[in-house]
Design an enzyme around this catalytic site. Sequence first.
Site, PDB file in Angstrom:
ATOM      1  N   PHE A  24       8.603   2.504  -3.574  1.00 63.02           N
ATOM      2  CA  PHE A  24       9.215   2.080  -4.839  1.00 63.02           C
ATOM      3  C   PHE A  24       8.200   2.210  -5.964  1.00 63.02           C
ATOM      4  CE2 PHE A  24      10.184  -1.243  -7.997  1.00 63.02           C
ATOM      5  CZ  PHE A  24      11.482  -0.884  -8.332  1.00 63.02           C
ATOM      6  N   GLY A  25       8.553   2.961  -7.011  1.00 62.99           N
ATOM      7  CA  GLY A  25       7.689   3.109  -8.191  1.00 62.99           C
ATOM      8  C   GLY A  25       8.312   2.417  -9.382  1.00 62.99           C
ATOM      9  N   TYR A  26       7.495   1.708 -10.151  1.00 62.55           N
ATOM     10  CA  TYR A  26       8.007   0.966 -11.307  1.00 62.55           C
ATOM     11  C   TYR A  26       7.220   1.256 -12.587  1.00 62.55           C
ATOM     12  CZ  TYR A  26       3.965  -1.773 -10.018  1.00 62.55           C
ATOM     13  OH  TYR A  26       2.680  -2.138  -9.709  1.00 62.55           O
ATOM     14  N   GLY A  27       6.107   1.996 -12.462  1.00 59.73           N
ATOM     15  CA  GLY A  27       5.290   2.327 -13.634  1.00 59.73           C
ATOM     16  C   GLY A  27       5.208   3.840 -13.746  1.00 59.73           C
ATOM     17  N   SER A  28       3.987   4.369 -13.716  1.00 60.70           N
ATOM     18  CA  SER A  28       3.849   5.830 -13.845  1.00 60.70           C
ATOM     19  C   SER A  28       4.502   6.563 -12.680  1.00 60.70           C
ATOM     20  CB  SER A  28       2.376   6.223 -13.955  1.00 60.70           C
ATOM     21  OG  SER A  28       1.710   5.965 -12.739  1.00 60.70           O
ATOM     22  N   GLU A  99      -3.821   4.922  -6.963  1.00 59.62           N
ATOM     23  CA  GLU A  99      -3.579   3.501  -7.250  1.00 59.62           C
ATOM     24  C   GLU A  99      -4.785   2.622  -6.903  1.00 59.62           C
ATOM     25  OE1 GLU A  99      -0.768   2.675  -8.802  1.00 59.62           O
ATOM     26  OE2 GLU A  99      -0.053   4.735  -8.681  1.00 59.62           O
TER      27      GLU A  99
END
Length: 196
Positions: A24-28, A99
């Site tokens: 799950f990605g929520y930023g870049s 990250e």
Amino acid sequence: MVADTTAINRQHRPFPGQDSFWLFGYGSLIYKADFPYLACRPAVIHGWKRRFWQGSHDHRGTPQAPGRVATLIEDPSVRCVGMAYRIRPEALGPLDLREKNGYLRFTTPLRFLDGGEDRGLVYIATEENPAFLGPAPIPDMARQIVSCSGPSGSNRDYLLELARALRALGEEDPHVFALEEAMEDLFPRSTGVVSP
Ligand code: SIN
């Protein structure tokens, strides 16, 4: 101070026995998917809010002038919309490097916007990490974002691209949009001049 989480994350074995799983990605990770994936689906996680409270010393800032990037903060009353990618375990090596400045791997329940649910992996920079900056007034955060850049580009572009990607998902994120508006007040795109 740089908090390199690569070694800790390599010890984490998510979803043993599975040859692929969701990230799950929520930023870049929403708008810059520079890693191999098998599928992607807009998704939501519950109990977390997106905040520009993590310092970026390695991508959108420098050790001398860290930028501000997104992390997730626990809040049972909210949800966070992002993008889920189906990846193979081999994709994690480069992601851990990307990250590495304070983000740790966690697993979380995911709900897909087109229906269905599963579990997924998510990188979160918790407040214990040395690069965590925490909250500040919106105008102060906007000023920091507008003035920082690093090897991955300007902090301003990180924010603008995230805001654009959230709009494309049909998502209203008051925190991100307030920062974008404050930044636009400081640095109108038409002039290219930062207000004092
Ligand atoms: C993410 O996008 O999921 C993590 C934070 C970032 O890389 O911007």
